[in-house]
Structure formats: structure tokens, C-alpha cells
Scaffold this motif. Structure first.
Motif, short mmCIF file in Angstrom:
data_model
loop_
_atom_site.label_atom_id
_atom_site.label_comp_id
_atom_site.label_asym_id
_atom_site.label_seq_id
_atom_site.Cartn_x
_atom_site.Cartn_y
_atom_site.Cartn_z
N PRO A 8 5.82 -5.59 0.38
CA PRO A 8 6.86 -5.13 -0.55
C PRO A 8 7.78 -4.07 0.04
O PRO A 8 8.98 -4.09 -0.20
N HIS A 9 7.24 -3.15 0.85
CA HIS A 9 8.12 -2.11 1.41
C HIS A 9 9.08 -2.70 2.43
O HIS A 9 10.18 -2.19 2.60
N HIS A 10 8.69 -3.78 3.12
CA HIS A 10 9.62 -4.44 4.04
C HIS A 10 10.79 -5.05 3.27
O HIS A 10 11.94 -4.95 3.69
N PHE A 11 10.48 -5.70 2.14
CA PHE A 11 11.56 -6.26 1.32
C PHE A 11 12.50 -5.15 0.87
O PHE A 11 13.72 -5.27 0.96
N MET A 12 11.92 -4.06 0.40
CA MET A 12 12.74 -2.95 -0.07
C MET A 12 13.57 -2.37 1.07
O MET A 12 14.74 -2.01 0.87
N ASP A 13 13.01 -2.30 2.27
CA ASP A 13 13.77 -1.82 3.43
C ASP A 13 14.94 -2.74 3.76
O ASP A 13 16.03 -2.27 4.12
N ILE A 14 14.73 -4.04 3.64
CA ILE A 14 15.82 -5.00 3.89
C ILE A 14 16.97 -4.74 2.92
O ILE A 14 18.13 -4.65 3.32
N ASN A 84 -0.22 1.34 10.04
CA ASN A 84 -0.90 0.34 9.23
C ASN A 84 -1.44 0.94 7.93
O ASN A 84 -1.23 0.41 6.84
N ASP A 85 -2.13 2.08 8.04
CA ASP A 85 -2.74 2.71 6.88
C ASP A 85 -1.68 3.28 5.93
O ASP A 85 -1.77 3.14 4.71
N TYR A 86 -0.66 3.90 6.50
CA TYR A 86 0.42 4.46 5.68
C TYR A 86 1.17 3.34 4.95
O TYR A 86 1.42 3.43 3.74
N ASN A 87 1.50 2.28 5.68
CA ASN A 87 2.24 1.17 5.06
C ASN A 87 1.41 0.48 3.97
O ASN A 87 1.96 0.07 2.95
N GLN A 88 0.11 0.35 4.18
CA GLN A 88 -0.73 -0.24 3.14
C GLN A 88 -0.73 0.65 1.89
O GLN A 88 -0.71 0.14 0.77
N THR A 89 -0.71 1.94 2.07
CA THR A 89 -0.63 2.86 0.93
C THR A 89 0.68 2.66 0.19
O THR A 89 0.70 2.56 -1.05
N LEU A 90 1.80 2.57 0.93
CA LEU A 90 3.10 2.34 0.30
C LEU A 90 3.09 1.03 -0.49
O LEU A 90 3.55 0.97 -1.63
N ASP A 91 2.57 -0.03 0.13
CA ASP A 91 2.57 -1.34 -0.51
C ASP A 91 1.67 -1.39 -1.74
O ASP A 91 2.04 -1.99 -2.75
N LYS A 92 0.53 -0.75 -1.67
CA LYS A 92 -0.35 -0.68 -2.85
C LYS A 92 0.35 0.06 -3.99
O LYS A 92 0.27 -0.36 -5.15
N ARG A 93 1.04 1.14 -3.66
CA ARG A 93 1.77 1.89 -4.69
C ARG A 93 2.89 1.05 -5.29
O ARG A 93 3.09 1.07 -6.51
N LEU A 94 3.62 0.32 -4.45
CA LEU A 94 4.69 -0.54 -4.97
C LEU A 94 4.13 -1.62 -5.88
O LEU A 94 4.66 -1.86 -6.98
N ILE A 95 3.08 -2.29 -5.44
CA ILE A 95 2.48 -3.35 -6.24
C ILE A 95 2.01 -2.80 -7.59
O ILE A 95 2.26 -3.41 -8.64
N GLU A 96 1.39 -1.64 -7.57
CA GLU A 96 0.89 -1.04 -8.81
C GLU A 96 2.04 -0.57 -9.71
O GLU A 96 2.08 -0.90 -10.89
N ASN A 97 2.98 0.18 -9.15
CA ASN A 97 4.09 0.72 -9.94
C ASN A 97 4.99 -0.37 -10.51
O ASN A 97 5.56 -0.20 -11.59
N LEU A 98 5.15 -1.47 -9.79
CA LEU A 98 6.06 -2.54 -10.22
C LEU A 98 5.31 -3.69 -10.90
O LEU A 98 5.92 -4.68 -11.26
N ASN A 99 4.00 -3.54 -11.02
CA ASN A 99 3.16 -4.58 -11.63
C ASN A 99 3.38 -5.94 -10.95
O ASN A 99 3.56 -6.96 -11.61
#
Length: 150
Positions: A8-14, A84-99
């Protein structure tokens, strides 16, 4: 079957970079990842099907820093040694916040609309960043998403 597997963070970066004025993405020959390829496909085809992941995606897998199914690139964020660990944290937060769900596909247009509707979550997701950087990320994402959806 998804056309692209993406974090998800890659999509948002694009979309953020699209908002900054980048219309055509070019290869990063130093790293060898496929950010440019996924970005160009997404920008030209709003109906492309995307499956979300917190693991290595179609952008990461060809990268020279992606080894043994994880990014070994260092990151300089408190509490994180590897990107890897930081990006997984970002992606988990995006998935949770955006359902969002990793078990279904989204069109690029649909995903962009969901993210735009909840764009303020950027401040909770990138909480380790300086406020000025997060504000710029937010503003460019909103610009890019509005441009993308039109």
C-alpha cells in the motif's frame, strides 16, 4: 488474478510522485527495482487490478536489496534497522487505517479513491517522520490522487 502485487505505501508513493509532476517514471538502474514499471502501468491504466501485500511485491522482488524474501536495505528510523521492518509497519498501519484487505483485488482507481477519502491517515501512518515531511507527503498525495481520479 491481480495484474500487480503491491505494498500500500508503494501505491501511495506512486500517486504522491504523480502529484509532484512526474508523468513518466524511469528505471533506477542502481537499485534494479521495478518501481518505474509498476508506476507507469498504474498511471496509464486506472482499471489495472492490484493485490495488496505487506511482503515483497512486484516492485521489490527484482531489487538488488531484496534477498531471502526481505529488504536488507538499512533505514535510519528510531526502532528500525531495516527498511523491510519499517515498511511492513507502514503497510500494516495503512491496511488498518483504511480498512483494506490483502485477500481481494482493487482497481487502481478504487484504491486511490479509498486512500483519498481517508488521506488524513497519512499523519498516523508516517508518525516517525518529521511533521514537515509528512505534510509534504500528504499534500502531494492529495494533489496526485485528485489528478489521477479526474
Amino acid at each position: 488474478m491481480p495484474d500487480i502485487i503491491i505494498k500500500p505505501h508503494h501505491f501511495m508513493d506512486i500517486i504522491k510522485l504523480y502529484g509532484s509532476g512526474i508523468e513518466v517514471f524511469v528505471p533506477d538502474e542502481n537499485m534494479g527495482h521495478d518501481f518505474y514499471k509498476a508506476a507507469n502501468e498504474i498511471i496509464k491504466n486506472h482499471q489495472i487490478q492490484l493485490q495488496l501485500t505487506i511482503d515483497g511485491d512486484d516492485i521489490c522482488r527484482p531489487c538488488r536489496m531484496y534477498q531471502n524474501k526481505r529488504c536488507i536495505d538499512k533505514v535510519y528510523k528510531p526502532g528500525y534497522e531495516y527498511k523491510n521492518d519499517y515498511n511492513q509497519t507502514l503497510d500494516k498501519r495503512l491496511i488498518e487505517n483504511l480498512n483494506l484487505c490483502t485477500e481481494r483485488d482493487y482497481s487502481a482507481d478504487e484504491l486511490c479513491q479509498i486512500m483519498l477519502a481517508h488521506h488524513d491517515c497519512i499523519f498516523q501512518v508516517w508518525q516517525e517522520e518529521e511533521d514537515i515531511i509528512t505534510q509534504k507527503r500528504h499534500d502531494l498525495f492529495v494533489l496526485g490522487a485528485q489528478k489521477f481520479i479526474k
